[in-house]
Structures are given as structure tokens and as C-alpha cells.
Write an enzyme that holds these catalytic residues in place. Structure first.
Site, short mmCIF file in Angstrom:
data_model
loop_
_atom_site.label_atom_id
_atom_site.label_comp_id
_atom_site.label_asym_id
_atom_site.label_seq_id
_atom_site.Cartn_x
_atom_site.Cartn_y
_atom_site.Cartn_z
N HIS A 57 41.82 38.86 4.27
CA HIS A 57 40.56 38.96 3.53
C HIS A 57 40.78 39.42 2.10
O HIS A 57 39.86 39.94 1.46
CB HIS A 57 39.61 39.94 4.24
CG HIS A 57 39.38 39.64 5.68
ND1 HIS A 57 38.85 38.45 6.10
CD2 HIS A 57 39.63 40.36 6.80
CE1 HIS A 57 38.76 38.46 7.44
NE2 HIS A 57 39.23 39.61 7.88
N HIS A 219 36.35 35.38 10.21
CA HIS A 219 37.55 34.96 10.93
C HIS A 219 37.36 33.55 11.48
O HIS A 219 38.09 33.12 12.37
CB HIS A 219 37.84 35.91 12.10
CG HIS A 219 37.74 37.34 11.71
ND1 HIS A 219 36.58 38.07 11.89
CD2 HIS A 219 38.63 38.16 11.13
CE1 HIS A 219 36.79 39.32 11.44
NE2 HIS A 219 38.01 39.38 10.96
#
Lengths: 333, 333
Positions: A57, A219
Site C-alpha cells: 500500500h 487487497h
């Protein structure tokens, strides 16, 4: 799989070595266990601010370590929670005697491991409070989550909590601020493409050439619906409406707005989306008083974007404007 | 084509509207003709610094307008040179009586249009000097270029020239500085994927699932060779060696280093590449004294990276550290 990596098993360590080599003035990286810590930690008397979660991320969270934001970050493997021993070691590394705030995204593994770490820390005499961020309006419960997922608001919470801690805020007040941020912020994202986890070597999911997924998780968890590709204006309308109606935001509100890229979407497109979002907000009487446009909480190489909106009071706006100096966010220093 | 856009013909204007809406404190955007100009221009007595070129490379150039870098940027359509009237109008908007420096990337269309604009400006009494950046070591001549292409070094030249102009440097000295930067800088890039020009709607070129292109141009122009995909370590070695041997850089040199993403490559991978590049440089006795890691000169949604190296003297390092406040680059303010 087309990625600039060496061995898929070494991606996180190799990337953290680069982060450390690029920013020796701001941070250090420990490799056993793995955590990122600001170069001058611990700061005696200052409450420490720590976050963490799976890697993939970036710049979140390691890229937000420095002055005026996070004191430490615990990166897990790609899309995998950090372990309690990482969090415990990082908490001890930043404890300056005033306690440590853990900012935790709402994923079941993260919650469990942060709770275990907090117990370890408290056993060794460090006061720890945890605030869970659960801002994603797309779905209730999800692949890795009970309740809402924690997404883009985490970036804003880390900035505001970091600024307050730098001002000398105590642990109890800092926890209260962070809960107020979570209560007043909402997000939703969308994907044009899947991402590819290095260890898996193939896309997490499949999207047709003319399809997009609204409400995607960071995700690649399923969102609300898979629909035909639409112009940016309609996508911005969909995301912004979902976010605005959920809190609900009201005419007259002042907001901190983030239009965030998922990793594979260029800035040209993100500014284009911001233009639509700002125009929609103004139409609803909501003032986008501060904003971030760029890649702040990504999903590896996913193409897509998310919109985060925080109803900001005067204290939040003032904290937002405070200096910050990290690899991923910097102003005023 | 999967992009966050409305009408492909409106991409540049729509995105610039977002840039203007997001950064009213730093810049304004003119739409007829199109240019980006710092909010407080012109600054009496200060030499103006202007650049421009095709869009699709964001944040370059419009994202580098602000304090301590560019006074104005002229974005053409995607991968298309700006027109002389854009450059003329932007030059007039930033002229504070001390003349204006044009920083031009070496592409035939850019050179021609900047030359025509300079004549227009000079006819209206504004002294203009132009410095051409041609740092790409990959190929001599190319699709749109006589000689070497201008790529990543442009970002460094804009930062250094902007800092010098802010210090009060006169036009002749500024031109000399910028030529010195160009003489001491080299770059090379690579692509894992093609990019897709919105108006074309399909990828500019095709690369196999196991292939990459070394020496790629920022518009997808052919590079040196198309080869099987290799680990990041070998890619970094290839790019860095090509750059280091070209000047040549020597043991004992101090360098400003940029590892730049092409738009579709996430930060996780760029830091991983930086780790390899920094390690190779140290092995050659070259000190990476300053660095940028991120997306600064992109090629729409292309996945890939480039390496830029500038042999930096004490004046350049000092100018580098000066404050800069733009959407795409900021520190020290």
C-alpha cells in the site's frame, strides 16, 4: 507477472532497504523484526504514534514515518498483517514515556495482532491505546473483515494524530481525536484492473476489458458491484454520493478530501477525477478546504482510485496545516 | 482502453481543471491559450523560468509550477508539443523585466515551437534564452528527435534553475547553470508495458508477457533492445552502467540521483530499484548525495522506470536544498 523485483519472497525487505537508503535523514529500518522508525526516536515526553499493516500500500505506512506523522510503522508481508513481535518492538523503540497510540485498519488479522502486541507492551510498562479505522462505506464485512474495512481515512488519521502528538497532546486526548476522525470520515474505491501479489504471480481477480469494480477493497476484495466502464464524471459521482450520503455530510460542511490512486493510475487521471469530485462537493454545499491528490494508499499495481472525505472541524484543519516531513507527505518544513 | 477520463479529447483540459482546483494557493491555469502559471506571477526583477511539452508526463511540467521551481508551464495535448502562442502568452505572463529562461526537452516539435515563441517574445521586448535538455543515453536520434532525447534530467534542471532564479540569479548566469546541468546529467529508461494514448485508444506498442524494452522513450519510442524480463537487480545494473559510462561519471563524484516511475509502477517497486541503484553507485565510488524516488516524469500508464544521474558540484547541491513548493515537489517551506 511484470514487476521490478528480484525474488518475490524478498520484495518487502528489498523495498525497505531502498526506503532506508533514500531517507537516512528521516528514518531507520530495523530488519529483525521488521519495522520503520523515525531517525530520532524515541522523543522523551512525546506520545508515540504507530501504524502498520500489510505491505503493498506504499507510501502507507512506512513512507509516513518522520516528523509530524508516524513515529513508527510495521510493514507485514504483502497484504499480510504484521506480527505481534514487530509491533511490540516498534512500540518499545518509540516509547518516550508518554505512551503510544496504535492506529489500526479494520482487518481481522491486524486487529488480533495489534491486540496481542498491546498486551506485550503493557506487560512491559508501556501504556498503549488503539484506535481502529473503519471508513470504507462499500460493504459491511468482507473477505478479511468483520464490519467495515479500514482504507483511505487512515492516511488522514495518521497526519492529524501525528500533528497533535507533535504539539504535545497526551495519550487520552490523542485517542479521542483519532476516534473523532474515524467517526467523521468515509471512503470508497473502485478498480479498473486487478493487482498482482508477487508471491502469487498472477492477478488476484479478473475484470473484463470493458468492466470495472465499484467498492473494491485495497487487497482486491470484492466491492459492491461489477459494472461496465463509465466516464470519470459518473465514477466520481458514484463514489462521492456513496461517501457523502453515508455519514451523512451536509451542506455547509468543511471537508478534507483525498483522491487517491491505487498504484497503477497516473496523476493525469487523478487530477481529472479530483476536478469532478470537487465540483460535485461544491454542488452539495460542501467545501473541499484541504485536499490530497495522488498515490497515498495503494494496492500494488492496481489501476483505479478512491475518494475519502473527512468532515473537518477547526482543530482538524489547524492540525492538517501543521508541518509534516516524511517521504510520502511533506509541507511546512 | 481503461482510463479514468471523460471524452478523450478533453483529457488535458479536464486534468488541468483539477490541478487548478487542488492548488489555488500555488498556481492558476489559463485555458485560452493553455498554460499553468504561479499564482503570484509576474515577480518584478526575477528571471522567469518556463518549461513545457506534451502532456502525459505528469507531474512534469504543470505540477512543478510554484515557488522555487517553474514560474510557468505550457502543456501541449498528450505527447504533442505546445504551440508558439501558448509559450508566448505564458512567457509574457511571467516576465518581471529580467527576462525568461525556456527549458526545452530535445524533441523536434518542441524545439521548433519554442524557437518561434522566443522570436515572438523578443519582438515584444522580452529577453528569452533557451536551454535544450538532451540527457537520454539510450539512442542517438529517435522517432521525434534529432540527437538525444530530453527526459528525466529536465526535472532536476527545473528544480535547480528555479532555485537559482529565486536567489536572484540573472538570465545569463541562469542559462549557464542550466547548460552545466545538462552537460553533467544522463538518463536511461525501460518499460515493462506500453502506454495507451487516450485519443488512440490502444497501446502504442506491444510487448510480450515475458519481454521488456531497454532504453524506452517517454512517448514509447523504441529503445536499444527488447529482451526477456530480468530481475530488478540486473535491470538497475543495465540502466546505471549505461548512464555512468556515458559521461563518464568517476569514482569520487557526488551525484543527485532520480529513480523515476513511468506512471504505472508502484512506489514499492521504485524503492526496490533505488536500493539496487544506490548500491551499484557506492560500488563505483559515486556518492548518491541527494535523491528522488517516485513518479516525476511519466509516460501515461506505462509500467517501468528510469534512472537519472547528475554529477553535482557544491553550487548544485546547495540549490537542490533550497526550498521548493509545488504540487509535485516540495520541501523546506
Amino acid at each position: 507477472m511484470k514487476k521490478l523485483i528480484n525474488d518475490p519472497d524478498d520484495v518487502v525487505r528489498d523495498s525497505l532497504r531502498g526506503l532506508a537508503a533514500a531517507h537516512p535523514d528521516l528514518l531507520r529500518v530495523s530488519f529483525d523484526p521488521i519495522y520503520v522508525v523515525r531517525a530520532d526516536a524515541p522523543l522523551p515526553g512525546k506520545v508515540g504514534v504507530l501504524s502498520g499493516g500489510g505491505s503493498g500500500h506504499e507510501p502507507m505506512h512506512g513512507g509516513f514515518v518522520g516528523r509530524g506523522m508516524l513515529d513508527a510503522a510495521c510493514p507485514g508481508q504483502v497484504f499480510t498483517s504484521p506480527t505481534p513481535d514487530q509491533i511490540d518492538a516498534a512500540t518499545r523503540a518509540i516509547d518516550g514515556g508518554a505512551g503510544v497510540l496504535h492506529i489500526v485498519k479494520n482487518y481481522t488479522g491486524d486487529i488480533m495482532n495489534f491486540e496481542m502486541a498491546a498486551e506485550l507492551c503493557q506487560a512491559s510498562g508501556i501504556e498503549v491505546r488503539a484506535v481502529v479505522i473503519d471508513d470504507d462505506v462499500a460493504v459491511q464485512n468482507s473477505l478479511y473483515t468483520a464490519g467495515r474495512r479500514g482504507v483511505g481515512l487512515t492516511v488522514l488519521a495518521e497526519k492529524l494524530a501525528g500533528a497533535a502528538a507533535a504539539r504535545g497532546c497526551d495519550l487520552t486526548s490523542l485517542e479521542a481525536l483519532c476516534r473523532r476522525v474515524n467517526a467523521n470520515g468515509r471512503s470508497m474505491g473502485m478498480a479498473l484492473t486487478s493487482c498482482t501479489v508477487p508471491a502469487a504471480g498472477k492477478p488476484t481477480f479478473a475484470l473484463g476489458e470493458e468492466e470495472m469494480e465499484l467498492g473494491i477493497g485495497i487487497h482486491g476484495e470484492p466491492g459492491r458491484k461489477r459494472v461496465p466502464l463509465r466516464p470519470a464524471r459518473e465514477i466520481a459521482q458514484h463514489l462521492t454520493s456513496a461517501v457523502v450520503s453515508d455519514l451523512p455530510f451536509r451542506s455547509g460542511d468543511t471537508a478534507i478530501v483525498m483522491v487517491n490512486g491505487m498504484g497503477g493510475t497516473p496523476l493525469l487521471e487523478l487530477y481529472l477525477v479530483y476536478n469532478e469530485v470537487a465540483s460535485i462537493l461544491r454542488g452539495e454545499g460542501i467545501e473541499p478546504a484541504r485536499r490530497l491528490v495522488g498515490n497515498y494508499i495503494t494496492s500494488l499495481d492496481m489501476a483505479g482510485c478512491s475518494v475519502t472525505l473527512l468532515r473537518a472541524d477547526a482543530e482538524m484543519l489547524s492540525l492538517w496545516d501543521d508541518p509534516v516531513l516524511t517521504p510520502g507527505l511533506r509541507w511546512g518544513i
